[in-house]
Motif scaffolding. Structure first.
Motif, PDB file in Angstrom:
ATOM      1  N   GLN A 190      41.807  44.804 -42.604  1.00 35.27           N
ATOM      2  CA  GLN A 190      42.359  43.364 -43.372  1.00 35.27           C
ATOM      3  C   GLN A 190      43.089  42.382 -42.194  1.00 35.27           C
ATOM      4  O   GLN A 190      42.968  41.286 -42.469  1.00 35.27           O
ATOM      5  CB  GLN A 190      43.336  43.538 -44.385  1.00 35.27           C
ATOM      6  N   ARG A 191      43.822  42.990 -41.238  1.00 37.69           N
ATOM      7  CA  ARG A 191      44.512  42.267 -40.379  1.00 37.69           C
ATOM      8  C   ARG A 191      43.873  42.041 -39.055  1.00 37.69           C
ATOM      9  O   ARG A 191      43.004  42.928 -38.455  1.00 37.69           O
ATOM     10  CB  ARG A 191      45.859  42.691 -40.296  1.00 37.69           C
ATOM     11  N   THR A 192      44.206  41.041 -38.237  1.00 41.61           N
ATOM     12  CA  THR A 192      43.833  40.918 -36.913  1.00 41.61           C
ATOM     13  C   THR A 192      44.591  41.595 -35.822  1.00 41.61           C
ATOM     14  O   THR A 192      45.531  41.899 -36.151  1.00 41.61           O
ATOM     15  CB  THR A 192      43.979  39.318 -36.619  1.00 41.61           C
TER      16      THR A 192
ATOM     17  N   GLN B 221      47.988  39.964 -35.545  1.00 43.75           N
ATOM     18  CA  GLN B 221      48.992  40.229 -36.639  1.00 43.75           C
ATOM     19  C   GLN B 221      49.441  41.534 -36.613  1.00 43.75           C
ATOM     20  O   GLN B 221      50.586  41.773 -36.941  1.00 43.75           O
ATOM     21  CB  GLN B 221      48.056  40.276 -38.078  1.00 43.75           C
TER      22      GLN B 221
END
Length: 84
Positions: free
Chosen positions: A53-55, A58
């Motif tokens: 879900q996160r880069t 992040q």
């Protein structure tokens, strides 16, 4: 310290090196720094981008905040394969 990175669900593998010339050489430390046991480096492999879900940025930001809680730690992140 690898536990800091392992707590993130996006992390697949963590490899740490404390001191030693191979780590120091890989990030362009001076030769004098090559044998300093106070230096450490970690390779953190994330699960594929499509599965999280996160880069990467992040995740790095959260790791930076967590590492700041450890006295004396100075962290620097370098992407081996940016955007993956």
């Amino acid at each position: 310290m690898t536990g800091i990175f392992r707590k993130y669900p996006e992390v697949e593998h963590v490899f740490g090196v404390i001191g030693g010339s191979s780590f120091a050489d890989s990030i362009n430390f001076t030769p004098a720094a090559a044998s300093e046991v106070r230096m450490a480096g970690f390779t953190v492999n994330l699960i594929p981008r499509a599965q999280r879900q996160r880069t990467q940025q992040q995740i790095e930001a959260e790791a930076r905040a967590d590492l700041r809680e450890i006295p004396g730690v100075r962290a620097k992140f370098m992407a081996a394969n940016p955007g993956t």
